[in-house]
Write an enzyme that holds these catalytic residues in place. Structure first.
Site, short mmCIF file in Angstrom:
data_model
loop_
_atom_site.label_atom_id
_atom_site.label_comp_id
_atom_site.label_asym_id
_atom_site.label_seq_id
_atom_site.Cartn_x
_atom_site.Cartn_y
_atom_site.Cartn_z
CG ASP A 122 -0.05 -0.15 2.55
OD1 ASP A 122 0.76 -0.62 2.81
OD2 ASP A 122 -0.46 0.58 3.40
CD GLU A 189 4.29 0.78 6.92
OE1 GLU A 189 5.07 1.25 7.80
OE2 GLU A 189 3.80 1.83 5.84
#
Length: 487
Positions: A122, A189
């Site tokens: 991400d 994350e």
């Protein structure tokens, strides 16, 4: 008087002798030159094209997971399957919470503890209204002026794709690891990693309860050095700071702004925040700075080396010097950062309730409970309520620099970046590594094998995130070398 002066002179000479002996006997933690890491049989152009393709998927994670568009994550993973066929044919792949990826490359010796490489799929959003400020569109994966531009070029798709590129090349060369190699790629994350890293670690624990080495992003090779050095410094995170957010609130009578009391709810909260900012947590060298300076000391000029080698004497000087910059200050102490103020919705009405959110990043050794207690003491106002937001956490365990895992990591860094000094430090942000620390508390490190200057570092999470093609070649070479070296 003469005796006193003689005594004082002897004391000064003794002190000088101790300082000089400490400086001259200072151990050199840097390794001697090591053989260069072998080249990886990968076309630089095709490898860069593989990374560029991954940047075109807008895998943006949102704080509220239901607001995350998950379609690009599925598209990215389909792209990875096409791009790295040998990886997906020969490694076991387990999906966790649909988008978390756990690859296992089984080693020939099951008695050896595995190597775990981490990265995340991400990226953070592009700030609204800033798209036009990008040299190339943030999700186009295009090159310009000697750089590859795109969100994720540095944080953190270069590590996802770089690790897969390295493994694919080793598979093509018929390399078989003795030690099992694990790759874990979370998908949130940037929003605390609860569905990604935390879930992946929970799945991994019963399969491999002990690991040899865990490596995630965090540190990097700073091209323009630190502590006044001009040569590159490879910063290896041995821990990361803890996290705590507190909400301070006060309740007042409210009413019309034409007749305010001596202290409104807004004023009370503002005063509390002002007291916290005026009295920061104490600066400490033992929270990570001491180790960093010890590793760099042999390379600095003699005067600075004398200071670094005698922190017991020059500690205050070091602290004052570092505290002059935001980054240096963050390395020295648990930081206090007011981030949100709320109170009132009309300019002529006194709000009843006012609140402020203050974020703390905890240095190793400071617990959330101790920080909360200290905050209450500093505020010293019974009318201020202090509430914890979310889950506070202490700093992660501090991994060692005197074990075989760190030696292997150090040697691998030097084989790819021969001019760099290697030094441990504490990461001031947060990474997925904290979720895996229990599996490898003595050897969980945070290091991204990328040479970056300050301008490139500032593009992380910012406008014009970019990567030099030559730097990406070193990423792939580093991961291939680490997998070979740790066998």
């Amino acid at each position: 008087m003469r005796r006193f002066l003689l005594f004082l002179l002897c004391a000064l000479l003794g002190l000088l002798a101790v300082v000089l002996v400490n400086t001259l006997r200072l151990p050199n933690h840097q390794l001697a030159p090591v053989p260069a890491a072998p080249a990886v049989a990968v076309s630089p152009d095709s490898a860069l094209a593989h990374l560029a393709g991954a940047l075109r998927f807008a895998t943006v994670s949102r704080t509220v997971y239901s607001e995350t568009d998950t379609l690009p994550f599925g598209q990215l993973q389909a792209y990875l399957r096409r791009t790295f066929p040998l990886v997906h044919q020969q490694l076991k792949l387990q999906k966790v919470n649909r988008y978390g990826l756990l690859y296992e490359w089984t080693g020939t010796d099951p008695a050896l503890k595995p190597l775990l490489l981490l990265a995340h799929q991400d990226v953070v959003p592009v700030l609204p209204g800033t798209d036009s400020q990008w040299t190339r569109p943030p999700f186009a994966g295009q090159q310009a002026g000697g750089y590859l531009y795109g969100r994720g070029a540095l944080d953190d798709k270069l590590n996802v794709v770089g690790q897969l590129e390295a493994v694919e090349a080793l598979l093509r060369a018929n390399f078989r690891p003795r030690r099992t190699v694990l790759l874990a790629f979370g998908h949130d994350e940037e929003t605390q990693g609860r569905r990604g890293a935390a879930a992946l670690a929970a799945v991994l624990h019963p399969l491999h309860p002990q690991l040899e080495l865990v490596l995630d992003e965090g540190g990097l090779v700073k091209a323009d050095g630190v502590a006044g050095l001009t040569q590159p410094v490879a910063l290896v995170g041995v821990s990361e700071k803890g996290y705590l957010s507190l909400e301070l609130s006060a309740t007042g009578a409210g009413g019309h702004s034409s007749m305010p009391p001596a202290l409104t709810s807004v004023g009370r909260v503002a005063a509390a925040v002002a007291r916290l900012e005026a009295q920061p947590f104490p600066a400490r060298l033992d929270g990570g700075v001491s180790g960093l300076l010890a590793y760099l000391a042999p390379a600095v000029p003699f005067g600075k080396r004398l200071v670094f080698a005698n922190q017991w004497l020059f500690g205050s000087l070091i602290k004052n010097s570092l505290a002059a910059t935001p980054s240096g200050n963050a390395a020295l102490r648990t930081t206090t950062a007011p981030t949100i103020f709320k109170g009132g919705d009309k300019d002529n009405v006194l709000p009843i309730v006012a609140t402020a959110t203050v974020n703390f990043r905890l240095l190793p050794g400071d617990s959330p409970q101790a920080v909360i207690q200290k905050v209450k003491e500093l505020i010293n106002d019974a009318e201020i309520s202090v509430k914890t937001l979310g889950e506070g956490r202490a700093a992660s365990p501090v991994s060692g620099t005197d074990n075989a895992a760190f030696l292997t990591l150090h040697r691998t860094i030097k084989s790819v970046f021969p001019q760099a000094l290697v030094a441990p430090y504490v990461v001031v942000g947060a990474t997925d590594a904290r979720a895996y620390a229990a599996l490898c508390p003595q050897a969980t490190y945070r290091f991204m094998p990328v040479l970056m200057d300050q301008a490139a570092i500032e593009s992380l999470h910012g406008t014009n995130e970019r990567l030099r093609p030559a730097a990406y070649q070193q990423v792939v070479r580093f991961y291939a070398a680490l997998i070979r070296n740790i066998q």
